[in-house]
Design an enzyme around this catalytic site. Structure first.
Site, PDB file in Angstrom:
ATOM      1  N   LYS A 186       0.821  -1.204   0.000  1.00  0.00           N
ATOM      2  CA  LYS A 186       0.000   0.000   0.000  1.00  0.00           C
ATOM      3  C   LYS A 186       0.870   1.275   0.000  1.00  0.00           C
ATOM      4  CE  LYS A 186      -4.148  -1.869   0.156  1.00  0.00           C
ATOM      5  NZ  LYS A 186      -4.078  -3.345   0.017  1.00  0.00           N
TER       6      LYS A 186
HETATM    7  C1  LIG Z   1      -5.452  -4.024   0.735  1.00  0.00           C
HETATM    8  C2  LIG Z   1      -6.922  -3.834   0.740  1.00  0.00           C
HETATM    9  C3  LIG Z   1      -7.715  -4.220   1.828  1.00  0.00           C
HETATM   10  C4  LIG Z   1      -7.225  -5.004   2.999  1.00  0.00           C
HETATM   11  O1  LIG Z   1      -6.070  -4.626   3.562  1.00  0.00           O
HETATM   12  P1  LIG Z   1      -5.071  -5.665   4.277  1.00  0.00           P
HETATM   13  O2  LIG Z   1      -4.285  -4.743   5.110  1.00  0.00           O
HETATM   14  O3  LIG Z   1      -4.274  -6.333   3.200  1.00  0.00           O
HETATM   15  O4  LIG Z   1      -5.885  -6.608   5.075  1.00  0.00           O
HETATM   16  C5  LIG Z   1      -9.073  -3.936   1.789  1.00  0.00           C
HETATM   17  N1  LIG Z   1      -9.621  -3.329   0.731  1.00  0.00           N
HETATM   18  C6  LIG Z   1      -8.899  -2.966  -0.341  1.00  0.00           C
HETATM   19  C7  LIG Z   1      -9.581  -2.280  -1.472  1.00  0.00           C
HETATM   20  C8  LIG Z   1      -7.526  -3.226  -0.392  1.00  0.00           C
HETATM   21  O5  LIG Z   1      -6.832  -2.902  -1.466  1.00  0.00           O
END
Ligand SMILES: *Cc1c(COP(=O)(O)O)cnc(C)c1O
Length: 400
Positions: A186
């Site tokens: 992210k």
């Molecule tokens: C990455 C992501 C999540 C979940 O995040 P994690 O930290 O990997 O559990 C939820 N929604 C979207 C759209 C994402 O890209």
């Protein structure tokens, strides 16, 4: 794109402070921790940075969504409207609280189509959950007016869009609650982590207790805490929070860098016939993690994706993606779960096999995204832009 590309001394320094104190847990051990409270500090920093009243940092974005849903009181028998283009975590969270995901079409914003949302509302709808995909935003004005017409809360999945905004407000702070992710790919990362953000104190208090076994956190002695309701362990560790703290300080820099680089890429293909760009309800608020564009048809998009990749550039074709688009979510459509799902959930999932998402298919099958990397120098970006424009120009035959 990911914050891990610019990982270094700042992160190491923060982590070392935790290692020196030896207290890896975010709660308790007050005397031994030498005044170091990384999770709490990260929460305060998120509030300041995103101009929001409350933040609850948790162990992942999935945990943040789950915690937010629970804190909004969503559970068995309830329906949550969410888009067909997202990440599997969005429906996992909905199912985990006992509610049913109602998958709904996207429009050229690549987020919830407000008209489709209104059509999906039933007497069981309890929440609208827009997902701000690929650093861009849903049309929050349109969604807010539907939410207020039907008296529904909005939970923003802003896991891919930290630092992006809509008309001056950060994504995740516009609805009743928002979820952020700091997983490894992210915009900012702490390895694994996430946060619920909200301006509502009662939602924030619920998130605080729910994410730590329902502990009320009212006394000094953790062992004497009362449990007003059931919870889980979605705590973040101090080590992870420490990394998040160092990364959050660089958020503005990351977003500025992404915007500069994306503008160069976009400019290079802006005049090519047959290419159009993803619709952004507030272009100035884009966090610019991706350059996303549309081709005239599926065949052109498939061939162009291959050509871009052959030129040594990165390109995502979401229509074929296992994680992000409903077309490949066979486990969801089959209701394949290790544990028994509620009958309401199974019947809602069963419906997915009979439904067509023609509108979303026709958009996603023409969509290509290019990730914008923090590791590119400006010169580097110009070379990539030149390559991209040459590649697309050479495709003139299919771009009609
Ligand atoms: C990455 C992501 C999540 C979940 O995040 P994690 O930290 O990997 O559990 C939820 N929604 C979207 C759209 C994402 O890209």
């Amino acid at each position: 794109m990911p914050g891990f590309e610019l990982f270094g001394d700042d992160e190491r320094k923060e982590v070392n402070e935790v290692l020196e104190s030896g207290i890896l847990m975010r709660y308790g051990f007050d005397a031994a921790r030498k005044g170091r409270w990384k999770a709490k500090e990260l929460e305060a920093a998120i509030c300041k940075e995103l101009k929001v009243n409350h933040a609850q940092v948790v162990s992942s974005g999935t945990a943040a969504l789950t915690t937010a849903l629970a804190s909004l009181g969503i559970g068995a028998g309830d329906e949550v409207i969410m888009p067909v283009f997202t990440f599997v975590a969005s429906f996992e969270a909905v199912l985990s609280v006992g509610a049913s995901p109602v998958l709904t079409d996207v429009d050229e914003t690549l987020t919830l189509d407000p008209q489709a949302v209104e059509e999906a509302i039933t007497p069981n709808t309890r929440c609208i959950m827009p997902v701000h995909m690929c650093g861009g935003m849903a049309d929050m004005d349109a969604l807010k007016s539907i939410a207020s017409k039907y008296n529904l809360p909005i939970l923003e999945d802003a896991c891919q869009a930290i630092g992006a905004s809509f008309k001056g407000n950060y994504l995740g702070t516009i609805g009743n609650a928002g979820a952020l992710s700091f997983d490894f790919v992210k915009t900012i990362t702490c390895g694994e982590g996430g946060a619920v953000i909200t301006n509502n104190k009662s939602i924030a208090d619920s998130c605080d207790a729910f994410s730590d076994h329902g502990h009320d956190h009212l006394g000094k002695d953790r062992g004497a805490d009362l449990h007003p309701f059931l919870g889980y362990n979605f705590r973040i560790s101090e080590l992870h929070a420490a990394v998040g703290l160092a990364q959050l300080r660089k958020l503005k820099t990351f977003v500025t860098m992404q915007r500069e680089r994306k503008a160069i890429l976009k400019e290079s293909i802006g005049n090519i016939r047959g290419i159009s760009f993803r619709k952004l309800p507030d272009p100035a608020g884009d966090n610019a993690a991706f350059l996303t564009f549309f081709l005239p048809n599926e065949k052109a998009a498939r061939e162009t994706t291959k050509a871009i990749q052959a030129a040594g550039l990165s390109a995502f074709y979401w229509f074929d993606n296992n994680w992000h688009y409903i077309r490949k979510w066979n486990h969801l459509k089959a209701g394949q779960s290790l544990y028994g799902l509620h009958a309401d959930q199974l019947s809602q999932l069963q419906k997915l096999n009979e439904r067509n998402f023609t509108q979303s298919d026709s958009i996603l099958s023409r969509t290509i995204s290019m990730p914008v990397s923090l590791s590119w120098s400006i010169d580097n970006t110009r070379e990539k832009a030149q390559k991209l424009s040459e590649t697309l120009s050479s495709m003139a035959g299919v771009l009609v």
